[in-house]
Scaffold this motif. Structure first.
Motif, PDB file in Angstrom:
ATOM      1  N   ILE A  37       4.855   5.475   7.973  1.00  6.94           N
ATOM      2  CA  ILE A  37       5.958   4.042   8.364  1.00  6.94           C
ATOM      3  C   ILE A  37       5.618   2.134   8.676  1.00  6.94           C
ATOM      4  O   ILE A  37       6.753   1.950   8.342  1.00  6.94           O
ATOM      5  CB  ILE A  37       7.033   4.819   9.902  1.00  6.94           C
ATOM      6  N   SER A  38       4.183   2.515   9.045  1.00 14.18           N
ATOM      7  CA  SER A  38       4.040   0.595   9.112  1.00 14.18           C
ATOM      8  C   SER A  38       4.273   0.476   8.036  1.00 14.18           C
ATOM      9  O   SER A  38       4.553  -0.704   7.471  1.00 14.18           O
ATOM     10  CB  SER A  38       2.567   0.622   9.679  1.00 14.18           C
ATOM     11  N   ASP A  39       3.877   1.251   6.367  1.00 14.15           N
ATOM     12  CA  ASP A  39       3.829   0.738   5.393  1.00 14.15           C
ATOM     13  C   ASP A  39       5.206   0.288   4.857  1.00 14.15           C
ATOM     14  O   ASP A  39       5.271  -0.894   3.758  1.00 14.15           O
ATOM     15  CB  ASP A  39       1.871   1.197   4.480  1.00 14.15           C
ATOM     16  N   PRO A  71       1.596  -1.291  -0.041  1.00 12.68           N
ATOM     17  CA  PRO A  71       0.288   0.080  -0.410  1.00 12.68           C
ATOM     18  C   PRO A  71       0.971   1.319  -0.130  1.00 12.68           C
ATOM     19  O   PRO A  71       0.997   1.976   0.454  1.00 12.68           O
ATOM     20  CB  PRO A  71      -0.657  -0.340   1.084  1.00 12.68           C
ATOM     21  N   VAL A  72       1.815   1.404  -0.579  1.00 13.17           N
ATOM     22  CA  VAL A  72       2.721   2.560  -1.250  1.00 13.17           C
ATOM     23  C   VAL A  72       2.687   3.221  -2.440  1.00 13.17           C
ATOM     24  O   VAL A  72       1.896   2.609  -3.281  1.00 13.17           O
ATOM     25  CB  VAL A  72       3.736   2.192  -0.769  1.00 13.17           C
ATOM     26  N   SER A  73       2.668   4.258  -2.627  1.00 14.68           N
ATOM     27  CA  SER A  73       2.641   5.176  -3.886  1.00 14.68           C
ATOM     28  C   SER A  73       4.602   4.974  -3.837  1.00 14.68           C
ATOM     29  O   SER A  73       5.574   5.977  -3.396  1.00 14.68           O
ATOM     30  CB  SER A  73       2.386   5.848  -4.661  1.00 14.68           C
ATOM     31  N   GLN A  74       5.255   4.418  -5.051  1.00  9.61           N
ATOM     32  CA  GLN A  74       6.197   4.512  -5.601  1.00  9.61           C
ATOM     33  C   GLN A  74       6.838   5.004  -6.963  1.00  9.61           C
ATOM     34  O   GLN A  74       6.023   4.990  -7.904  1.00  9.61           O
ATOM     35  CB  GLN A  74       7.241   3.649  -5.302  1.00  9.61           C
ATOM     36  N   SER A  88       3.844  18.392   7.254  1.00  8.17           N
ATOM     37  CA  SER A  88       4.119  19.202   8.122  1.00  8.17           C
ATOM     38  C   SER A  88       3.643  19.161   9.862  1.00  8.17           C
ATOM     39  O   SER A  88       4.162  20.109  10.721  1.00  8.17           O
ATOM     40  CB  SER A  88       2.866  20.525   7.751  1.00  8.17           C
ATOM     41  N   SER A  89       2.380  18.283  10.008  1.00  7.47           N
ATOM     42  CA  SER A  89       2.602  18.003  11.744  1.00  7.47           C
ATOM     43  C   SER A  89       4.027  17.489  12.483  1.00  7.47           C
ATOM     44  O   SER A  89       3.762  16.884  12.790  1.00  7.47           O
ATOM     45  CB  SER A  89       1.188  16.696  11.244  1.00  7.47           C
ATOM     46  N   GLY A  90       4.413  16.690  11.216  1.00 11.21           N
ATOM     47  CA  GLY A  90       5.371  15.489  11.945  1.00 11.21           C
ATOM     48  C   GLY A  90       5.883  14.450  12.645  1.00 11.21           C
ATOM     49  O   GLY A  90       6.451  13.838  13.092  1.00 11.21           O
ATOM     50  N   SER A  91       4.483  14.631  11.857  1.00  6.24           N
ATOM     51  CA  SER A  91       4.051  12.262  12.591  1.00  6.24           C
ATOM     52  C   SER A  91       5.019  11.151  11.835  1.00  6.24           C
ATOM     53  O   SER A  91       4.339  11.714  10.445  1.00  6.24           O
ATOM     54  CB  SER A  91       2.723  12.316  12.940  1.00  6.24           C
ATOM     55  N   TRP A  92       5.179  10.618  11.984  1.00  6.90           N
ATOM     56  CA  TRP A  92       5.613   9.200  10.836  1.00  6.90           C
ATOM     57  C   TRP A  92       3.987   8.558  10.880  1.00  6.90           C
ATOM     58  O   TRP A  92       4.334   7.787   9.474  1.00  6.90           O
ATOM     59  CB  TRP A  92       6.429   8.246  11.686  1.00  6.90           C
ATOM     60  N   GLU A  93       3.454   8.856  11.050  1.00  3.33           N
ATOM     61  CA  GLU A  93       1.845   7.615  11.118  1.00  3.33           C
ATOM     62  C   GLU A  93       1.291   8.564  10.195  1.00  3.33           C
ATOM     63  O   GLU A  93       0.567   7.416   9.282  1.00  3.33           O
ATOM     64  CB  GLU A  93       0.909   7.516  12.179  1.00  3.33           C
ATOM     65  N   GLU A 136       6.929  -2.600   5.697  1.00  5.22           N
ATOM     66  CA  GLU A 136       6.304  -3.640   5.364  1.00  5.22           C
ATOM     67  C   GLU A 136       6.578  -3.613   3.786  1.00  5.22           C
ATOM     68  O   GLU A 136       8.016  -4.777   3.286  1.00  5.22           O
ATOM     69  CB  GLU A 136       4.913  -3.671   4.654  1.00  5.22           C
ATOM     70  N   TYR A 137       6.785  -2.352   3.394  1.00  2.00           N
ATOM     71  CA  TYR A 137       7.437  -2.134   1.550  1.00  2.00           C
ATOM     72  C   TYR A 137       9.458  -2.550   1.617  1.00  2.00           C
ATOM     73  O   TYR A 137       9.644  -3.627   1.165  1.00  2.00           O
ATOM     74  CB  TYR A 137       7.686  -1.399   1.156  1.00  2.00           C
ATOM     75  N   LEU A 138       9.734  -2.014   2.910  1.00  2.00           N
ATOM     76  CA  LEU A 138      10.840  -3.279   3.072  1.00  2.00           C
ATOM     77  C   LEU A 138      11.664  -4.100   3.629  1.00  2.00           C
ATOM     78  O   LEU A 138      12.127  -4.526   2.414  1.00  2.00           O
ATOM     79  CB  LEU A 138      11.888  -1.287   4.591  1.00  2.00           C
ATOM     80  N   GLN A 139      10.494  -4.173   3.995  1.00  4.74           N
ATOM     81  CA  GLN A 139      10.991  -6.044   4.141  1.00  4.74           C
ATOM     82  C   GLN A 139      10.710  -6.948   2.935  1.00  4.74           C
ATOM     83  O   GLN A 139      11.832  -7.931   2.410  1.00  4.74           O
ATOM     84  CB  GLN A 139      10.205  -6.483   5.672  1.00  4.74           C
ATOM     85  N   ALA A 140       9.423  -6.496   2.196  1.00  2.00           N
ATOM     86  CA  ALA A 140       9.873  -7.386   0.659  1.00  2.00           C
ATOM     87  C   ALA A 140      10.581  -6.758  -0.158  1.00  2.00           C
ATOM     88  O   ALA A 140      10.437  -7.799  -0.429  1.00  2.00           O
ATOM     89  CB  ALA A 140       8.154  -6.391   0.056  1.00  2.00           C
TER      90      ALA A 140
END
Length: 179
Positions: free
Chosen positions: A132-134, A102-105, A160-165, A137-141
């Motif tokens: 960050i959680s997606d 579930p990423v855009s690459q 801008s909110s600074g949240s990794w989520e 998973e992408y990095l593991q794959a």
């Protein structure tokens, strides 16, 4: 009875027979001893050869088992380093990876550069938009792909909110190896 001369003759004849029997017995013992020694040496040699053959057979059986265990591993290793003029399999694997996660690459490749004898490295960049959680998973794959590739750097820009989520912009710089 017997005269002295006859008695000496009879005793001499018996002594001669006894001496011949003793010499013949000694010859048989020496000959038999030599034969027993030769047979013993032959048996020791055959036993050593049998041991070597048995160990060789065990080694052959063990190697056959290990080759069967490796199976198509050699093909996987050869396919992990595709020809430098045909890296389409790796490119398709990266595209599939971006579609499955579930990423855009977006991916961009550079030209091949000789790394070591008969091995080339091809630098590439991947820009990913994901939480960050997606991304993990992408990095593991990405790590599980059956190719020799190494991530050289990773850059994360949070919103801008600074949240990794939330969805972040992540840039990977990596190298792919080909033959």
């Amino acid at each position: 009875m017997f005269s002295k001369k006859e008695l000496i003759f009879i005793i001499g004849r018996h002594l001669l027979k006894a001496t011949l029997v003793i010499i013949l017995g000694a010859a048989v013992v020496v000959f038999s001893s030599g034969q027993i020694s030769n047979i013993s040496d032959s048996l020791v040699e055959k036993e050593a050869l049998s041991f070597i053959l048995k160990k060789g057979s065990e080694t052959t059986a063990r190697l056959q088992g290990e080759f069967a265990q490796v199976g198509k591993g050699e093909d996987m290793i050869l396919n992990a380093l595709p020809p430098v003029d045909n890296i389409l399999g790796f490119v398709q694997a990266l595209e599939r990876l971006g579609q499955e996660q579930p990423v855009s690459q977006s991916v961009r490749f550079s030209g091949p550069v000789p790394a070591v004898e008969d091995v080339y490295e091809i630098a590439y960049n991947i820009n990913v938009e994901a939480s960050i959680s997606d991304f993990l998973e992408y990095l593991q794959a990405l790590e599980a792909l059956p190719y020799f590739s190494a991530v050289m750097s990773l850059s994360v820009q949070t919103p801008s909110s600074g949240s990794w989520e939330e969805s972040s912009s992540i840039a990977l710089t990596a190298k792919f190896y080909a033959r």
